[in-house]
Scaffold this motif. Structure first.
Motif, PDB file in Angstrom:
ATOM      1  N   LYS A  40    -135.690  26.190  38.337  1.00 46.04           N
ATOM      2  CA  LYS A  40    -135.924  24.916  39.451  1.00 46.04           C
ATOM      3  C   LYS A  40    -134.567  24.964  40.458  1.00 46.04           C
ATOM      4  CE  LYS A  40    -139.251  23.043  37.200  1.00 46.04           C
ATOM      5  NZ  LYS A  40    -138.089  22.850  36.225  1.00 46.04           N
ATOM      6  N   THR A  41    -133.998  24.144  39.925  1.00 42.87           N
ATOM      7  CA  THR A  41    -132.816  23.009  40.320  1.00 42.87           C
ATOM      8  C   THR A  41    -132.258  24.110  41.271  1.00 42.87           C
ATOM      9  OG1 THR A  41    -133.550  21.687  39.073  1.00 42.87           O
ATOM     10  CG2 THR A  41    -130.780  21.651  40.861  1.00 42.87           C
ATOM     11  N   THR A  42    -131.550  25.528  40.868  1.00 44.45           N
ATOM     12  CA  THR A  42    -130.659  26.679  41.057  1.00 44.45           C
ATOM     13  C   THR A  42    -131.243  26.613  42.513  1.00 44.45           C
ATOM     14  OG1 THR A  42    -129.564  26.349  38.950  1.00 44.45           O
ATOM     15  CG2 THR A  42    -129.545  27.952  40.922  1.00 44.45           C
ATOM     16  N   THR A  43    -132.711  26.821  42.151  1.00 48.95           N
ATOM     17  CA  THR A  43    -133.470  27.821  44.093  1.00 48.95           C
ATOM     18  C   THR A  43    -133.283  26.649  44.478  1.00 48.95           C
ATOM     19  OG1 THR A  43    -134.560  29.408  41.550  1.00 48.95           O
ATOM     20  CG2 THR A  43    -135.530  28.677  44.018  1.00 48.95           C
ATOM     21  N   ILE A  79    -135.863  16.992  49.714  1.00 48.95           N
ATOM     22  CA  ILE A  79    -135.754  15.776  49.647  1.00 48.95           C
ATOM     23  C   ILE A  79    -135.713  15.642  48.482  1.00 48.95           C
ATOM     24  CG2 ILE A  79    -137.460  13.560  48.914  1.00 48.95           C
ATOM     25  CD1 ILE A  79    -139.047  14.634  51.420  1.00 48.95           C
ATOM     26  N   PRO A  80    -134.719  14.516  47.977  1.00 53.78           N
ATOM     27  CA  PRO A  80    -133.989  15.168  46.042  1.00 53.78           C
ATOM     28  C   PRO A  80    -134.507  13.679  45.288  1.00 53.78           C
ATOM     29  CG  PRO A  80    -132.672  13.668  47.486  1.00 53.78           C
ATOM     30  CD  PRO A  80    -133.431  14.741  48.862  1.00 53.78           C
ATOM     31  N   ASP A  81    -134.824  14.174  43.700  1.00 54.18           N
ATOM     32  CA  ASP A  81    -135.292  13.560  43.222  1.00 54.18           C
ATOM     33  C   ASP A  81    -134.289  12.586  43.201  1.00 54.18           C
ATOM     34  OD1 ASP A  81    -133.025  14.701  42.327  1.00 54.18           O
ATOM     35  OD2 ASP A  81    -134.418  15.201  40.166  1.00 54.18           O
ATOM     36  N   PHE A  82    -133.428  12.143  43.848  1.00 56.09           N
ATOM     37  CA  PHE A  82    -132.495  10.521  44.077  1.00 56.09           C
ATOM     38  C   PHE A  82    -132.923  10.156  44.859  1.00 56.09           C
ATOM     39  CE2 PHE A  82    -129.145  14.037  43.455  1.00 56.09           C
ATOM     40  CZ  PHE A  82    -128.826  13.699  44.188  1.00 56.09           C
ATOM     41  N   PHE A  83    -132.017   9.018  45.520  1.00 60.60           N
ATOM     42  CA  PHE A  83    -131.971   8.601  46.366  1.00 60.60           C
ATOM     43  C   PHE A  83    -130.300   7.682  46.788  1.00 60.60           C
ATOM     44  CE2 PHE A  83    -131.874   5.300  49.994  1.00 60.60           C
ATOM     45  CZ  PHE A  83    -133.107   6.056  50.860  1.00 60.60           C
ATOM     46  N   GLY A  84    -129.901   8.152  47.276  1.00 55.38           N
ATOM     47  CA  GLY A  84    -128.413   8.169  47.522  1.00 55.38           C
ATOM     48  C   GLY A  84    -128.259   6.064  47.591  1.00 55.38           C
ATOM     49  N   VAL A  85    -127.567   5.937  47.424  1.00 56.30           N
ATOM     50  CA  VAL A  85    -126.723   4.612  47.734  1.00 56.30           C
ATOM     51  C   VAL A  85    -126.770   4.546  48.760  1.00 56.30           C
ATOM     52  CG1 VAL A  85    -125.224   2.979  46.882  1.00 56.30           C
ATOM     53  CG2 VAL A  85    -126.522   4.094  45.620  1.00 56.30           C
ATOM     54  N   TYR A  86    -126.983   3.241  50.079  1.00 53.71           N
ATOM     55  CA  TYR A  86    -126.277   2.759  51.318  1.00 53.71           C
ATOM     56  C   TYR A  86    -126.769   1.784  51.848  1.00 53.71           C
ATOM     57  CZ  TYR A  86    -127.512   7.887  52.477  1.00 53.71           C
ATOM     58  OH  TYR A  86    -127.331   9.311  51.560  1.00 53.71           O
ATOM     59  N   ASP A  87    -125.501   1.207  50.634  1.00 52.34           N
ATOM     60  CA  ASP A  87    -125.693  -0.329  51.147  1.00 52.34           C
ATOM     61  C   ASP A  87    -125.160  -1.264  51.805  1.00 52.34           C
ATOM     62  OD1 ASP A  87    -125.081  -0.475  48.604  1.00 52.34           O
ATOM     63  OD2 ASP A  87    -123.271  -0.470  47.742  1.00 52.34           O
ATOM     64  N   ASN A  88    -125.806  -2.030  52.744  1.00 53.18           N
ATOM     65  CA  ASN A  88    -125.565  -2.601  53.818  1.00 53.18           C
ATOM     66  C   ASN A  88    -126.187  -2.251  55.409  1.00 53.18           C
ATOM     67  OD1 ASN A  88    -124.414  -5.159  52.615  1.00 53.18           O
ATOM     68  ND2 ASN A  88    -122.377  -4.091  52.860  1.00 53.18           N
ATOM     69  N   LEU A  89    -127.297  -0.788  55.460  1.00 52.69           N
ATOM     70  CA  LEU A  89    -127.147  -0.233  56.448  1.00 52.69           C
ATOM     71  C   LEU A  89    -129.122  -0.677  56.454  1.00 52.69           C
ATOM     72  CD1 LEU A  89    -126.656   3.483  56.241  1.00 52.69           C
ATOM     73  CD2 LEU A  89    -125.921   1.814  58.196  1.00 52.69           C
ATOM     74  N   ILE A 155    -138.795  20.666  51.449  1.00 54.41           N
ATOM     75  CA  ILE A 155    -138.653  21.117  50.019  1.00 54.41           C
ATOM     76  C   ILE A 155    -138.457  20.207  49.285  1.00 54.41           C
ATOM     77  CG2 ILE A 155    -137.244  22.645  48.477  1.00 54.41           C
ATOM     78  CD1 ILE A 155    -136.380  24.133  50.533  1.00 54.41           C
ATOM     79  N   MET A 156    -139.037  19.429  48.465  1.00 53.27           N
ATOM     80  CA  MET A 156    -138.982  17.811  47.595  1.00 53.27           C
ATOM     81  C   MET A 156    -138.796  18.763  46.267  1.00 53.27           C
ATOM     82  SD  MET A 156    -142.823  16.383  49.330  1.00 53.27           S
ATOM     83  CE  MET A 156    -142.042  15.478  50.764  1.00 53.27           C
ATOM     84  N   ASP A 157    -138.217  17.352  45.616  1.00 58.59           N
ATOM     85  CA  ASP A 157    -137.802  17.670  44.245  1.00 58.59           C
ATOM     86  C   ASP A 157    -138.758  16.068  43.495  1.00 58.59           C
ATOM     87  OD1 ASP A 157    -137.013  18.594  41.615  1.00 58.59           O
ATOM     88  OD2 ASP A 157    -134.846  18.571  42.306  1.00 58.59           O
ATOM     89  N   GLU A 158    -139.399  16.941  42.719  1.00 58.68           N
ATOM     90  CA  GLU A 158    -140.355  15.932  42.759  1.00 58.68           C
ATOM     91  C   GLU A 158    -140.376  14.720  42.423  1.00 58.68           C
ATOM     92  OE1 GLU A 158    -140.974  15.773  39.375  1.00 58.68           O
ATOM     93  OE2 GLU A 158    -140.945  17.518  37.994  1.00 58.68           O
ATOM     94  N   PRO A 159    -140.994  14.747  44.405  1.00 62.98           N
ATOM     95  CA  PRO A 159    -141.301  13.615  45.354  1.00 62.98           C
ATOM     96  C   PRO A 159    -142.042  12.440  44.274  1.00 62.98           C
ATOM     97  CG  PRO A 159    -142.498  15.432  45.319  1.00 62.98           C
ATOM     98  CD  PRO A 159    -141.530  15.988  44.619  1.00 62.98           C
ATOM     99  N   THR A 160    -142.840  12.464  43.388  1.00 59.58           N
ATOM    100  CA  THR A 160    -143.744  11.499  43.287  1.00 59.58           C
ATOM    101  C   THR A 160    -143.011  10.670  42.030  1.00 59.58           C
ATOM    102  OG1 THR A 160    -145.684  12.689  41.520  1.00 59.58           O
ATOM    103  CG2 THR A 160    -145.356  11.811  43.951  1.00 59.58           C
ATOM    104  N   ALA A 161    -141.929  11.337  40.690  1.00 62.70           N
ATOM    105  CA  ALA A 161    -141.605  10.902  39.816  1.00 62.70           C
ATOM    106  C   ALA A 161    -141.386   9.611  40.141  1.00 62.70           C
ATOM    107  CB  ALA A 161    -140.455  11.589  39.374  1.00 62.70           C
TER     108      ALA A 161
END
Length: 315
Positions: A40-43, A79-89, A155-161
């Motif tokens: 799934k992730t590779t796809t 929408i990946p399964d993690f959220f990147g870090v955006y300090d001070n934004l 495309i959403m990867d585990e959006p409600t995890a």
């Protein structure tokens, strides 16, 4: 809308994708499921341009993803399964940053950002710092960001995890709204009960291949899931058990107080014949129905390669 034909991807000698074929029609809410390591992730990485395939084709709205990657990526939000870090934004700055990536600036960018924040339930959070948001709010923000360029496919990867029940419910309502707006949504998730509630179509992948694909109704009707018959006995339970144990189409029997759950391999006519026989033999019945199949049962049957066992037991 989206067609994948014969997709292949190797990691060394291991085939992550082995001729995967997948078709997602326009406006579908498509659940993409499979066990860990199924591909799934590779796809998803190939669909979003993060990884190149070793074979096969990906076509989005008639455009080949390898020949016209820029045109295809314009049509996809991710929408990946993690959220990147955006300090001070701040939230508004975060949205305007991604708007700029798609050539939106100034008033147009701010207007588009506010429309999406309102839709995601973050209209009052524009001045909050991104890294101070809760997990649920970050996921909503990620959704708003993915829609900034008005993509045709999301495309959403585990959006409600990791989300609490209320936030998951609200997120599902947003997905339904997007579908009503004509968006095509692909969701990879392990929460099969949620997918069965909201998805119109399902694709089950295993060992890099699509093993079952179709509408939710088609999946539940065509797969060999023998949903049990639930028989509620008012009187003469032992007589009923004797009839059931001797019946050639009865595969399993589970007793729960006065209810009997029967794995029955017959069709509707044979169900009716069984009911008539029980009544003719003096068994008083107050309930007789077959449970509806579910996505979990389909998934377990396909991925476990379980042909079924004959078990007679009592709980």
């Amino acid at each position: 809308m989206l067609k994948i034909e014969g997709l292949k991807k190797l990691y060394g000698r291991t085939a992550a994708l082995d001729g995967l074929t997948m078709h997602v029609k326009e406006g579908a809410l498509y659940g993409f499921v499979g066990p860990n390591g199924a591909g799934k992730t590779t796809t998803i990485k190939i669909l979003t341009g993060l990884l190149l395939p070793d074979g096969g084709t990906v076509t989005v709205d008639g455009r080949d993803a390898q020949k016209e990657p820029g045109k295809v990526m314009e049509k996809i939000g991710y929408i990946p399964d993690f959220f990147g870090v955006y300090d001070n934004l701040r939230v508004s700055e975060y949205m305007e940053l991604f708007a700029a990536c798609y050539g939106l600036y100034g008033l147009n960018a701010r207007k588009r950002a506010m429309e999406l924040l309102e839709q995601a339930g973050l209209g009052e959070k524009e001045d909050y710092y991104v890294d101070g948001l809760s997990r649920g709010m970050k996921q909503r923000l990620c959704l708003a960001r993915a829609l900034i360029h008005d993509p045709a496919i999301l495309i959403m990867d585990e959006p409600t995890a990791g989300l609490d029940p209320r936030t998951r419910y609200e997120f599902k309502e947003i997905l339904r709204e997007l579908k009503e707006q004509g968006k095509t949504v692909i969701i990879s998730s392990h929460i099969l009960s949620e997918l069965s509630e909201i998805c119109t179509d399902i694709g089950i992948v295993e060992q890099g291949k699509m093993v079952l694909e179709g509408s939710m109704d088609q999946i539940l009707s065509q797969i060999n899931v023998r949903s049990p018959l639930m028989i509620s006995i008012y009187e003469n339970r032992e007589k009923a058990l004797g009839i059931l144990k001797s019946h050639p189409l009865v595969e399993t029997i589970t007793i729960r107080h006065n209810d009997i759950m029967v794995g029955f391999g017959g069709d509707r006519d044979q169900e009716a014949e069984l009911l008539r026989r029980l009544i003719d033999e003096g068994v008083m019945i107050c309930g007789f129905m077959r449970e509806r199949g579910n996505l979990e049962a389909v998934f377990m049957q396909i991925t476990n390669h379980d042909e079924g066992r004959v078990l007679l037991h009592e709980n």
